[in-house]
Design a protein around this motif. Sequence first.
Motif, short mmCIF file in Angstrom:
data_model
loop_
_atom_site.label_atom_id
_atom_site.label_comp_id
_atom_site.label_asym_id
_atom_site.label_seq_id
_atom_site.Cartn_x
_atom_site.Cartn_y
_atom_site.Cartn_z
N ALA A 235 111.49 -52.35 51.82
CA ALA A 235 112.50 -53.26 51.32
C ALA A 235 111.98 -53.92 50.05
O ALA A 235 110.77 -54.11 49.88
N HIS A 236 112.91 -54.25 49.14
CA HIS A 236 112.56 -54.95 47.91
C HIS A 236 113.62 -56.02 47.68
O HIS A 236 114.80 -55.71 47.53
N PHE A 237 113.18 -57.28 47.65
CA PHE A 237 114.11 -58.39 47.52
C PHE A 237 114.27 -58.85 46.07
O PHE A 237 114.91 -59.85 45.81
N THR B 225 103.14 -55.62 54.95
CA THR B 225 103.34 -54.40 55.73
C THR B 225 103.85 -54.74 57.13
O THR B 225 103.67 -55.85 57.63
N TYR B 226 104.49 -53.76 57.75
CA TYR B 226 104.91 -53.89 59.15
C TYR B 226 104.80 -52.52 59.79
O TYR B 226 104.92 -51.49 59.13
N VAL B 227 104.56 -52.50 61.10
CA VAL B 227 104.55 -51.25 61.86
C VAL B 227 105.05 -51.57 63.27
O VAL B 227 104.50 -52.45 63.94
N PHE B 228 106.08 -50.86 63.70
CA PHE B 228 106.52 -50.91 65.09
C PHE B 228 105.90 -49.70 65.80
O PHE B 228 106.24 -48.55 65.48
N ASP B 229 105.00 -49.95 66.72
CA ASP B 229 104.37 -48.86 67.48
C ASP B 229 105.13 -48.62 68.77
O ASP B 229 105.86 -49.49 69.28
N ILE C 46 107.48 -46.73 63.43
CA ILE C 46 108.26 -46.94 62.20
C ILE C 46 107.54 -48.01 61.40
O ILE C 46 107.21 -49.07 61.94
N GLY C 47 107.28 -47.75 60.14
CA GLY C 47 106.54 -48.74 59.34
C GLY C 47 106.88 -48.64 57.87
O GLY C 47 107.50 -47.70 57.40
N GLY C 48 106.44 -49.65 57.12
CA GLY C 48 106.67 -49.67 55.68
C GLY C 48 106.16 -50.95 55.07
O GLY C 48 105.34 -51.67 55.66
N ILE C 49 106.67 -51.28 53.89
CA ILE C 49 106.26 -52.48 53.18
C ILE C 49 107.49 -53.27 52.76
O ILE C 49 108.59 -52.72 52.67
N SER D 3 98.54 -52.57 58.79
CA SER D 3 98.36 -53.51 57.68
C SER D 3 97.22 -53.08 56.77
O SER D 3 97.03 -53.67 55.70
N ASP D 4 96.47 -52.05 57.16
CA ASP D 4 95.41 -51.50 56.30
C ASP D 4 95.94 -50.41 55.36
O ASP D 4 95.15 -49.75 54.69
N PHE D 5 97.26 -50.24 55.30
CA PHE D 5 97.83 -49.15 54.51
C PHE D 5 97.39 -49.21 53.04
O PHE D 5 97.12 -48.20 52.42
#
Length: 651
Positions: A268-270, A219-223, A182-185, A51-53
């Motif tokens: 993703a963009h909604f 943000t999200y990250v699956f570790d 796996i991560g992103g915004i 979440s600090d990305f």
Amino acid sequence: MSDRRSRTGSRSRRVLAVIGATGIAVAVVGISSPAQAADGNVGVSVMPASSDFFGGAGKPDWVAPAATIEVYDADGDGSSPVMTTPAEAQGLFGETQWLTLPDGRYKVRTVVDGYLPAWAGLVQDGGPDAPDQFAGIVPAFYDLHPTVTFASAPVLEVEADDESTDQPAHVVALASRSAAFIGGIVITADDNLDGDAQVDLFRVGSATPLMSQATVEGTYVFDDVPNGKFQLRFTQDGAEQWWPFEDDRSRAAVLAMDGTGGRAALDAHFGVPDPEATPGEFLTISGDPVEGGVLSLVLDAPLPFDSADLLGSEVLSGIQWWRDGVALPGEHRRSLTVPPGAAGGTITATARFTQLLGYFDRSVSTPPVGPVAASTLLPLAPTPVPTISGTSQVGVPLRAMVGTWGPGATTKAIQWNADGAPIAGATAASYTPKGADAGSQLTVTVTASKPGYQVTSRTSASTAPVAEAAFAKAPVPAVKGTLRLGSPPLTVATGTWGPAPVVLTYQWLRNGQPIDDATAATYSLTADDVGASLAVRVTGQKLGYLTAMRESAPTASILAGKITNTVLPSISGAPLVGQELVAAPGSWTPPEVDLQYEWLRAGVPIPGAVGPTYTPVASDVNAAIKVRVTASLPGYTSVVKTSAATAKVRP
């Protein structure tokens, strides 16, 4: 060019407004920052995969994780840096750490508190072909993954006297908390990052998420993602989206994970895509519109901010080909083989086009091409549909049954496909599914040709999803070493797993229960282990194979450690009433033992005399004095040693 900029300006202004509202310094990513000289200047950006990305944007109390930047000689062995400097993991929109380096070839590593060490995976030199400002940094975030070895890190070349450019060199490192993530915004419908979204990670073919989480500040990250093939779903306010930017799971990309790598910027963009003013503004079709011919989409990227490179890799999703306004079923790729019966009609395509982590998002379509010409070649006949024989499992050979084509002899080419996409190099009559095929449905396409006849392709029905295989070799591990506290670390003999390579992870157990943070291939005994039995659990992972766990037999009970004394305690000072005596404790192993003193008069403990010094009193006259030292340490057996006696105490 001017018309295109004006049409994209609305979205640009919205993005700039979002950036400004969150306090992001736009100049940092090169939109308007001044040029830098190339004389040895190297900028290092450290991106945390968490979440600090985005760094401290909009977070006034945010503290950047502490980091160290290490610079290595690229032609060395990577064992020792030539420069180290303290830094911070400032994130995408944070400040860049600037270094000054002499001419040379370098590799850069970052060590961030709470993250795994990571080598810089994106390197841009300051040579004559360097892009303007920092253009090209953002593209890294589409497929950015941690670079974990010196050998795989790209080389940074510095030419301090190069006057052909005024551009600096720049490197970017992505630091993750786990080896496989796996991560992103997720961007909301109003182009913000403050919405609540649910992100679900599915194994291919499974209807139940393996991992789920809500976004944190967008943000999200699956570790610690296990090996396998996965798809990502995003849900927000009842809307659903599959990566990348698809409305239907059948079009979702498949992410292959092998337990040793990570993927960032799966976003993703909604928001509702901006409409284009005119079909063909961004997307056109190339190729000859004839039955059996191949048509391809050509993307002409727009230029918001007057910098195409800054926007990063374009994502073209939601592709649909149309014939005379009717959707062609299953045609969702960038190319189309014009189907039979299309003669006289027109072909078009529509898609969704995204850039810059989803901030720029628009609907695009092509002008029609046609009319489609009829093929002038004779049709082949017969053209049987091929079949596949064999069990759909990793490591088990499959065979294509081609059938009899005609008329007469034909030349046939075979192509195996996974989920409709061609498998590189899989062009023989047989194919053995690999680990990356697990979860995919395989087909085989036979393309037949003959002079004077139409080139014709037929594709088989799909197999069942390729099943994961069991390891051929998964031996039971054994614990090796001395079962006594204070001995060298215990090790694990894993045996040979196969087929190689297999990623092995470890968990040490105490009386059958996992020991916190004991996940290395070695284990150092602690006081808590004394009297307990230990074991180690080894987990093997490999893409396309069932995860296997093997647990060693428990050890015998761990013995208490041994304290040894190599030099006895001694007493210094004159044995006189009122003259202080001082105890020297002697030499002990381990050196961190706790020492307690007790003074003796004629072999009998003196009440209250328990420190390292003692001053004789009148009652000690004519008695010899000794000191008894007790060494203790948690988990060790205490040892008592007594000094030699003094001469008799005199008045």
